[in-house]
Design a protein around this motif. Structure first.
Motif, PDB file in Angstrom:
ATOM      1  N   HIS A  97    -100.114  -1.752  24.245  1.00 59.71           N
ATOM      2  CA  HIS A  97    -100.287  -0.563  25.079  1.00 59.71           C
ATOM      3  C   HIS A  97     -99.865   0.755  24.432  1.00 59.71           C
ATOM      4  O   HIS A  97    -100.261   1.821  24.912  1.00 59.71           O
ATOM      5  N   GLY A  98     -99.067   0.698  23.353  1.00 54.64           N
ATOM      6  CA  GLY A  98     -98.505   1.935  22.824  1.00 54.64           C
ATOM      7  C   GLY A  98     -98.961   2.362  21.455  1.00 54.64           C
ATOM      8  O   GLY A  98     -99.035   3.561  21.164  1.00 54.64           O
ATOM      9  N   VAL A  99     -99.294   1.403  20.594  1.00 54.31           N
ATOM     10  CA  VAL A  99     -99.521   1.767  19.198  1.00 54.31           C
ATOM     11  C   VAL A  99    -100.766   2.624  19.008  1.00 54.31           C
ATOM     12  O   VAL A  99    -100.807   3.482  18.120  1.00 54.31           O
ATOM     13  N   ALA A 100    -101.778   2.451  19.849  1.00 54.44           N
ATOM     14  CA  ALA A 100    -103.016   3.233  19.697  1.00 54.44           C
ATOM     15  C   ALA A 100    -102.742   4.727  19.814  1.00 54.44           C
ATOM     16  O   ALA A 100    -103.345   5.539  19.106  1.00 54.44           O
ATOM     17  N   GLY A 101    -101.810   5.101  20.685  1.00 57.11           N
ATOM     18  CA  GLY A 101    -101.498   6.520  20.866  1.00 57.11           C
ATOM     19  C   GLY A 101    -100.242   6.965  20.146  1.00 57.11           C
ATOM     20  O   GLY A 101     -99.719   8.058  20.420  1.00 57.11           O
ATOM     21  N   TYR A 102     -99.776   6.155  19.203  1.00 59.48           N
ATOM     22  CA  TYR A 102     -98.494   6.410  18.549  1.00 59.48           C
ATOM     23  C   TYR A 102     -98.468   7.729  17.805  1.00 59.48           C
ATOM     24  O   TYR A 102     -97.472   8.464  17.845  1.00 59.48           O
ATOM     25  N   ASP A 103     -99.546   8.077  17.127  1.00 63.64           N
ATOM     26  CA  ASP A 103     -99.582   9.328  16.352  1.00 63.64           C
ATOM     27  C   ASP A 103     -99.236  10.533  17.212  1.00 63.64           C
ATOM     28  O   ASP A 103     -98.438  11.387  16.829  1.00 63.64           O
TER      29      ASP A 103
ATOM     30  N   GLY B 226     -93.453   6.761  23.958  1.00 68.32           N
ATOM     31  CA  GLY B 226     -94.503   6.697  22.949  1.00 68.32           C
ATOM     32  C   GLY B 226     -94.120   5.985  21.673  1.00 68.32           C
ATOM     33  O   GLY B 226     -94.925   5.919  20.734  1.00 68.32           O
ATOM     34  N   THR B 227     -92.889   5.451  21.589  1.00 70.73           N
ATOM     35  CA  THR B 227     -92.452   4.753  20.382  1.00 70.73           C
ATOM     36  C   THR B 227     -92.217   3.280  20.688  1.00 70.73           C
ATOM     37  O   THR B 227     -92.214   2.861  21.848  1.00 70.73           O
ATOM     38  N   SER B 228     -91.957   2.502  19.654  1.00 74.50           N
ATOM     39  CA  SER B 228     -91.760   1.061  19.861  1.00 74.50           C
ATOM     40  C   SER B 228     -90.382   0.746  20.425  1.00 74.50           C
ATOM     41  O   SER B 228     -90.188  -0.306  21.045  1.00 74.50           O
TER      42      SER B 228
ATOM     43  N   ALA C 215    -105.567   3.332  16.464  1.00 72.76           N
ATOM     44  CA  ALA C 215    -105.404   4.541  15.644  1.00 72.76           C
ATOM     45  C   ALA C 215    -104.002   4.759  15.098  1.00 72.76           C
ATOM     46  O   ALA C 215    -103.840   5.226  13.974  1.00 72.76           O
ATOM     47  N   GLY C 216    -102.981   4.482  15.868  1.00 76.04           N
ATOM     48  CA  GLY C 216    -101.628   4.807  15.425  1.00 76.04           C
ATOM     49  C   GLY C 216    -100.946   3.741  14.607  1.00 76.04           C
ATOM     50  O   GLY C 216     -99.783   3.909  14.215  1.00 76.04           O
ATOM     51  N   ALA C 217    -101.649   2.651  14.312  1.00 72.14           N
ATOM     52  CA  ALA C 217    -101.002   1.515  13.659  1.00 72.14           C
ATOM     53  C   ALA C 217    -100.493   1.851  12.263  1.00 72.14           C
ATOM     54  O   ALA C 217     -99.390   1.437  11.875  1.00 72.14           O
ATOM     55  N   GLU C 218    -101.261   2.601  11.482  1.00 75.04           N
ATOM     56  CA  GLU C 218    -100.812   2.916  10.129  1.00 75.04           C
ATOM     57  C   GLU C 218     -99.547   3.770  10.155  1.00 75.04           C
ATOM     58  O   GLU C 218     -98.639   3.577   9.331  1.00 75.04           O
TER      59      GLU C 218
ATOM     60  N   MET D 271     -81.506   7.719  21.112  1.00 76.69           N
ATOM     61  CA  MET D 271     -81.995   9.088  21.223  1.00 76.69           C
ATOM     62  C   MET D 271     -83.360   9.144  20.580  1.00 76.69           C
ATOM     63  O   MET D 271     -83.582   8.532  19.524  1.00 76.69           O
ATOM     64  N   HIS D 272     -84.272   9.861  21.207  1.00 77.06           N
ATOM     65  CA  HIS D 272     -85.620  10.005  20.665  1.00 77.06           C
ATOM     66  C   HIS D 272     -85.550  10.619  19.274  1.00 77.06           C
ATOM     67  O   HIS D 272     -84.740  11.514  19.006  1.00 77.06           O
ATOM     68  N   ASN D 273     -86.422  10.169  18.375  1.00 74.15           N
ATOM     69  CA  ASN D 273     -86.343  10.603  16.985  1.00 74.15           C
ATOM     70  C   ASN D 273     -86.568  12.100  16.819  1.00 74.15           C
ATOM     71  O   ASN D 273     -85.902  12.753  16.006  1.00 74.15           O
ATOM     72  N   ARG D 274     -87.515  12.674  17.538  1.00 76.95           N
ATOM     73  CA  ARG D 274     -87.734  14.115  17.450  1.00 76.95           C
ATOM     74  C   ARG D 274     -86.458  14.855  17.843  1.00 76.95           C
ATOM     75  O   ARG D 274     -86.044  15.819  17.194  1.00 76.95           O
ATOM     76  N   THR D 275     -85.809  14.364  18.887  1.00 76.79           N
ATOM     77  CA  THR D 275     -84.582  15.001  19.355  1.00 76.79           C
ATOM     78  C   THR D 275     -83.467  14.844  18.336  1.00 76.79           C
ATOM     79  O   THR D 275     -82.644  15.750  18.167  1.00 76.79           O
TER      80      THR D 275
END
Length: 471
Positions: free
Chosen positions: A217-223, A233-235, A264-267, A338-342
């Motif tokens: 459910h998540g990897v396709a939109g991971y980018d 949005g992360t694993s 799409a977001g797998a790579e 903590m979220h990585n962006r944060t």
């Protein structure tokens, strides 16, 4: 082999894709799983130590499902292993390799001492996909920049994950074991443990389920989604990878299948797995990254190192007056993650706006994160500070205000983790006050503070300091 094998568990709390366990079971004799609480374990921060205890409980349950069990002992690791060898008649000790400097030194000494006693001491891969000494540049050195490291490793064969053993041979009698309750690994967490426990995803089965859900459910939109802290949005597998509740090979093959399926977001997900490998690659080749500036020219930079300063205390407590920073610090204290962006935002703010040494932040994260990882934590902080390999340039100072507008436009993230600015307070924001030490004397109806250092002022101060130094 008919004599028992001691399977020394460390940060490999799983049964599946476990080379040391697989080989021990193949040997034919009894397998005695053991975890040793030694000085290295006692040195863990509060949240990692609590999370370790939860992981050990789950691992013991998995072993018992197989008719086995986990033996717990505390003390010097070599002496404890020697005592168990004497008690059980074990002729071998197997374990999974780790790569931080203290563990490598300990394990080298233990292997040498056991072999002198004619004990079969073997270490196995399993914590990484690629052993650090197997990735070299064309000139023969180690990689210092991520992109060529990725390009060098992306097409390498990664072995298929090993299956969970069908059975684990048990000894006729078990050695005595200490108990997790007596160890009190969560003592330093105090009341915060009950709060963080609501967010932890403990054990091999939970990790496998989390990976499956992400791939489905998540990897396709991971980018697109991985930079949005308000979105799932992360694993979220860092917690499980840290303690080895799932193997990186298992994650890699799941990501490769998703890429072949056109998701799409797998790579990008695969790149993040290799980013983790890069951190270990650097820690192995330059162990100083965990204790000092990787770029030694930063040694003279005048960072503040006094953790008692009011500004540093405000940063730790999520009271800087900068909403993106404060939301992140409270998310960490409430959930252990903590979220990585944060993470990039709060690290940049501490090191650049507050001109405080990255070691202060690294130490605080080490105390608060349930996904604490020695390599990733060190590299992440040095990347943010500018003192590490492949680091953000010293003149790049994240603006936490414009970053918030970009990645949390509707304020869903800060609305989730901050209570004071809002009349309607999210349940997650209120949980923070149940987790923090009482002596912090904070309440959800306090006035929200003005910025201790504004985004513009902090940037100017940082750039001024950088321009006066020679790099």
């Amino acid at each position: 082999m008919s004599t028992p094998i001691l399977l020394w568990l460390r940060r490999d709390l799983r049964l599946g894709d476990h080379p040391a366990l697989t080989e021990a079971c193949k040997a034919g004799g009894p397998v005695i799983p053991v975890f040793i609480r030694d000085g290295i374990v006692d040195g863990y921060g509060a949240a990692p130590k609590w999370r370790l205890g939860e992981g050990l409980a789950a691992l013991d349950a998995s072993f018992r499902d197989k008719g086995s069990r986990l033996i717990l002992r505390s003390g010097n690791a070599l002496e404890t292993l020697q005592e168990l060898i004497e008690e059980t008649g074990a002729g071998a000790v197997y374990w999974t390799r780790l790569y931080d400097p203290d563990t490598r030194e300990r394990d080298t000494d233990i292997k040498s001492a056991l072999k002198e006693q004619d004990i079969d001491a073997q270490s196995f891969h399993g914590h990484l996909m690629f052993e650090p000494w197997t990735s070299e540049t064309k000139t023969g050195g180690f990689y210092k920049v991520y992109t060529p490291f990725w390009k060098s490793n992306r097409d390498r064969d990664v072995d298929t994950p090993l299956p969970t053993p069908g059975s684990i041979p048990a000894p006729s009698s078990w050695p005595a074991s200490e108990t997790l309750a007596d160890w009190q690994l969560g003592k330093a967490m105090d009341r915060g443990a009950d709060v963080v426990a609501r967010y932890a995803n403990v054990g091999e089965r939970a990790a496998s389920s989390r990976l499956g859900s992400f791939i489905a459910h998540g990897v396709a939109g991971y980018d697109a989604n991985r930079d949005l802290p308000w979105k799932s949005g992360t694993s979220n597998l860092s917690e499980n990878l840290s303690l080895g509740e799932i193997s990186p090979r298992t994650c890699w093959h799941a990501g490769m299948q998703a890429m072949q399926d056109g998701k799409a977001g797998a790579e990008t997900f695969l790149k993040e797995l290799v980013w983790r490998e890069f951190a270990y690659h650097l820690m192995f080749h330059t162990p100083r990254i965990t204790t000092g500036n990787w770029r030694e020219e930063w040694d003279a930079f005048p960072w503040n190192t006094d953790e008692r300063l009011a500004e540093v205390k405000a940063w730790k407590q999520g009271r800087t007056g900068i909403r993106f920073v404060d939301a992140g610090m409270r998310e960490m204290y409430t959930t252990g993650r903590m979220h990585n962006r944060t993470r990039m935002i709060v690290a940049s703010y501490l090191c650049k706006h507050l001109m405080t040494h990255w070691k202060v932040g690294m130490k605080w994260f080490e105390d608060c994160l349930i996904d604490w990882d020695p390599a990733s934590n060190a590299m992440g902080w040095q990347w943010s500070a500018g003192s590490g390999p492949d680091a953000t340039p010293y003149f790049r100072v994240f603006n936490p205000v414009t970053q918030l507008d970009k990645f949390d436009k509707d304020r869903r993230y800060v609305g989730t983790w901050l209570a004071e600015p809002y009349s309607k307070k999210a349940s997650e924001a209120l949980e923070y006050f149940d987790a923090i030490p009482r002596q912090w004397n904070m309440a959800p109806h306090d006035s929200y503070p003005e910025p201790i250092v504004t985004a513009d002022k902090g940037r100017k101060r940082a750039l001024g300091a950088y321009e006066n130094r020679k790099f």
